[in-house]
Enzyme design. Sequence first.
Site, PDB file in Angstrom:
ATOM      1  N   TYR A   5       0.902  -1.166   0.031  1.00 41.96           N
ATOM      2  CA  TYR A   5       0.029   0.159  -0.103  1.00 41.96           C
ATOM      3  C   TYR A   5       0.847   1.414  -0.024  1.00 41.96           C
ATOM      4  CZ  TYR A   5      -3.714  -3.237   1.734  1.00 41.96           C
ATOM      5  OH  TYR A   5      -4.500  -4.483   1.809  1.00 41.96           O
ATOM      6  N   SER A  15     -13.404  -5.231   2.494  1.00 44.25           N
ATOM      7  CA  SER A  15     -14.227  -4.580   1.495  1.00 44.25           C
ATOM      8  C   SER A  15     -15.761  -5.144   2.101  1.00 44.25           C
ATOM      9  CB  SER A  15     -14.224  -5.001   0.186  1.00 44.25           C
ATOM     10  OG  SER A  15     -12.849  -4.377  -0.208  1.00 44.25           O
ATOM     11  N   LEU A  40     -17.944  -3.516   2.917  1.00 46.42           N
ATOM     12  CA  LEU A  40     -18.947  -2.395   2.599  1.00 46.42           C
ATOM     13  C   LEU A  40     -19.100  -2.329   0.902  1.00 46.42           C
ATOM     14  CD1 LEU A  40     -18.276   0.614   5.217  1.00 46.42           C
ATOM     15  CD2 LEU A  40     -20.327  -0.959   4.643  1.00 46.42           C
ATOM     16  N   GLY A  41     -18.483  -3.393   0.298  1.00 48.38           N
ATOM     17  CA  GLY A  41     -18.535  -3.481  -1.267  1.00 48.38           C
ATOM     18  C   GLY A  41     -17.819  -2.259  -1.513  1.00 48.38           C
TER      19      GLY A  41
END
Length: 339
Positions: free
Chosen positions: A67, A214, A216-217
């Site tokens: 990242y 993810s 929360l999509g």
Amino acid sequence: MSTDDTTKTTLGTRTLGTTSALTVSSMGLGCMGMSEFYGTGDEDAAIATIHRALELGVTFLDTADMYGPFTNEKLVGRAIAGRRDEVVLATKFGNERGEDGSRLGINGKPDYVRKAADASLQRLGVDHIDLYYQHRVDQTVPIEETVGAMAELVQAGKVHHLGLSEASVANIRTAHAVHPITALQTEYSLFTRDIEDEILPALRELGIGLVPYSPLGRGLLTGAIATTDDLAADDSRRSAYFPRFQGEALDANLALVARIRELAEAKGATPGQLALAWVLAQGNDIAPIPGTKRVKYLEENVAAAAVRLTDEDLAAIATAVPRDAVAGARYGDMSSIDA
């Protein structure tokens, strides 16, 4: 009891793994977007978000060497300086990148594992990593060799628990036979449920926890995205790499979010809170790591722990969002996903 203390009580803890058990806050914080992929970062806001997370009892922090690349670990290290004993720290290796951001491929070679761990420890400014994941499975290196090198890190005290990310059932079983695996990190949400078929049952058979990323999509389930114009110009979700955000697929998925919003409002919650509450309700061996770089959204996410879903609520959610209703693949290129 203060509001923060009440939140901590609501949030609570969960245990990942049985053979090599690790206690974490029931919800973690994914730190990736603070440095890359979801628009330009703001380091001061990111550190404030991490500090607020610790105040609220969110002590399970997730990062990775890739990242930034490399900058996110440094940011997390600065944020937890002097507070190491308050944090369960997870990072990952395996998606090899150059200093210029170039992608060099997936690397699971034992020598690389050792070098990557030492580099992460230095960037984070800590003497051990609580949970160390292989970020992606290297199809060119037997996983027992990679995990064997990871096990050496445990023996050396540099790492306390081992994890895998996006691994197949076969490789999970092979890895777990080499050294106990504490957790699998993989995508899991109302919009991504394929792991329920084989992977989740295997994890429970073996006594391995699940850390959904993810949940929360990638923000779709928050209801805050109505069009890709709502995303920053440099947000990777605008690209074809994320098919669920493109054209007709986005329209179809937003129709599902509208159904979630209706159910959430009936519970006095936001769509994102309902979606997180659903993930939390799938088992006490699950600790999702919603990512955010803003205190406002962190506080909204944490409040999801107080949303209690009845059997009737869960049935209504299942009807509103059938498992296979989401449109589009989760990645435009699934070649790095171990199957």
